[in-house]
Design a protein around this motif. Structure first.
Motif, short mmCIF file in Angstrom:
data_model
loop_
_atom_site.label_atom_id
_atom_site.label_comp_id
_atom_site.label_asym_id
_atom_site.label_seq_id
_atom_site.Cartn_x
_atom_site.Cartn_y
_atom_site.Cartn_z
N THR A 12 0.83 -1.20 0.00
CA THR A 12 0.00 0.00 0.00
C THR A 12 0.87 1.25 0.00
O THR A 12 0.65 2.17 -0.79
N VAL A 13 1.85 1.29 0.89
CA VAL A 13 2.73 2.46 0.97
C VAL A 13 3.51 2.64 -0.33
O VAL A 13 3.64 3.76 -0.83
N ILE A 16 1.26 4.15 -2.93
CA ILE A 16 1.02 5.57 -2.66
C ILE A 16 2.22 6.41 -3.09
O ILE A 16 2.06 7.47 -3.70
N THR A 19 2.27 6.76 -6.94
CA THR A 19 1.33 7.72 -7.53
C THR A 19 1.49 9.13 -6.99
O THR A 19 1.29 10.09 -7.72
N GLY A 20 1.88 9.27 -5.73
CA GLY A 20 1.92 10.58 -5.11
C GLY A 20 3.27 11.24 -5.03
O GLY A 20 3.37 12.40 -4.64
N ASP A 27 2.31 12.26 5.97
CA ASP A 27 1.55 12.23 4.71
C ASP A 27 1.12 10.81 4.36
O ASP A 27 -0.02 10.58 3.94
N LEU A 28 2.03 9.87 4.54
CA LEU A 28 1.72 8.47 4.23
C LEU A 28 0.63 7.92 5.14
O LEU A 28 -0.24 7.17 4.70
N LYS A 31 -2.69 9.46 3.84
CA LYS A 31 -3.12 8.92 2.54
C LYS A 31 -3.52 7.44 2.63
O LYS A 31 -4.47 7.01 1.98
N SER A 32 -2.79 6.67 3.44
CA SER A 32 -3.05 5.24 3.51
C SER A 32 -4.16 4.86 4.48
O SER A 32 -4.72 3.78 4.39
#
Length: 81
Positions: A12-13, A16, A19-20, A27-28, A31-32
């Motif tokens: 998942t990280v 992210i 894409t980011g 931030d992670l 977002k996650s």
């Protein structure tokens, strides 16, 4: 490939960051929607496999910026066990 051996949180990280772009731990987490401790574990696993790099944050020295490691055509993929 290499993602099959990673825990789900690390996948998942990594997605992210794909894409980011570069992000801080905070931030992670946002977002996650994972727990901060889970994100730290995911980052640890990604660093062990040399899939991400840490950069110094000049805006806030207390934070580290994480980003995907760029793959060079001459650089071979690290062996994952």
């Amino acid at each position: 490939m290499y993602q099959q051996t990673l825990p789900p949180s690390s996948k998942t990280v990594l997605a992210i960051l794909d894409t980011g772009g570069a992000m801080t731990h905070k931030d992670l987490v946002q977002k996650s929607r994972l727990a901060p401790r889970t994100v730290r574990y995911a980052l640890k696993k990604l660093k062990e496999r040399h899939l991400i790099i840490e950069k110094f944050n000049f805006r806030d020295a207390r934070q580290i910026i994480y980003q995907n490691r760029p793959l060079n055509s001459t650089e071979s993929q690290p062996a994952l066990v």
